[in-house]
Design a protein around this motif. Sequence first.
Motif, mmCIF file in Angstrom:
data_model
loop_
_atom_site.group_PDB
_atom_site.id
_atom_site.type_symbol
_atom_site.label_atom_id
_atom_site.label_comp_id
_atom_site.label_asym_id
_atom_site.label_seq_id
_atom_site.Cartn_x
_atom_site.Cartn_y
_atom_site.Cartn_z
ATOM 1 N N LEU A 67 0.679 -0.989 -0.069
ATOM 2 C CA LEU A 67 -0.036 0.083 -0.015
ATOM 3 C C LEU A 67 0.808 1.292 0.035
ATOM 4 O O LEU A 67 0.645 2.170 -0.628
ATOM 5 N N ALA A 68 1.934 1.254 0.721
ATOM 6 C CA ALA A 68 2.811 2.385 0.605
ATOM 7 C C ALA A 68 3.827 2.589 -0.558
ATOM 8 O O ALA A 68 3.690 4.009 -0.866
ATOM 9 N N THR A 88 0.808 4.116 -2.765
ATOM 10 C CA THR A 88 0.626 5.398 -2.582
ATOM 11 C C THR A 88 1.727 6.359 -3.225
ATOM 12 O O THR A 88 1.389 7.390 -3.697
ATOM 13 N N PHE A 94 1.123 6.644 -6.776
ATOM 14 C CA PHE A 94 0.154 7.506 -6.862
ATOM 15 C C PHE A 94 0.779 9.204 -6.892
ATOM 16 O O PHE A 94 0.175 10.112 -7.819
ATOM 17 N N VAL A 95 1.521 9.414 -5.916
ATOM 18 C CA VAL A 95 1.908 10.866 -5.740
ATOM 19 C C VAL A 95 2.844 11.081 -7.000
ATOM 20 O O VAL A 95 2.645 12.284 -7.622
ATOM 21 N N ARG A 109 -8.835 7.874 -9.191
ATOM 22 C CA ARG A 109 -7.705 7.319 -8.138
ATOM 23 C C ARG A 109 -7.359 7.958 -6.985
ATOM 24 O O ARG A 109 -7.028 7.314 -6.250
ATOM 25 N N PHE A 160 -6.696 6.694 -2.435
ATOM 26 C CA PHE A 160 -5.372 6.961 -1.689
ATOM 27 C C PHE A 160 -5.732 7.961 -0.761
ATOM 28 O O PHE A 160 -4.742 8.487 -0.240
ATOM 29 N N HIS A 213 -7.276 11.107 -0.888
ATOM 30 C CA HIS A 213 -7.095 12.223 -1.471
ATOM 31 C C HIS A 213 -8.574 12.697 -2.091
ATOM 32 O O HIS A 213 -8.464 13.036 -3.447
ATOM 33 N N ARG A 220 4.963 15.360 0.769
ATOM 34 C CA ARG A 220 5.858 14.343 0.560
ATOM 35 C C ARG A 220 7.020 14.599 1.615
ATOM 36 O O ARG A 220 7.704 15.231 1.786
#
Length: 95
Positions: A8-9, A12, A15-16, A48, A52, A54, A95
């Motif tokens: 998952l990390a 994620t 995605f960023v 998407r 996550f 957002h 981030r």
Amino acid sequence: MDEIDTRLAALTARFVVQAEEFAIVIEACLVRGAWDELMMPCHSLAGRAGMFGHAAIGDAARAVEEAVGAGASPDEIRRLAAGLLDRLRSLRQER
């Protein structure tokens, strides 16, 4: 951290990175006034972002996509896209 958390990390983080790439595409579409091309990255982000955590980015992307689809004025599309880009910049800063 177990295997699921690790995956998952990684998703994620991916995605960023993709959100940053979408921001570049969105900015280029705005510069060119390429409204039809603007719909694809916004549609992808809308789908998407919520996965996550957002939702605000997803909502902003959906608003741009819907405005383009409804034939909104270029000024309205730019206003909505600016809000989306602000949210994407905030994501970068987290981030």
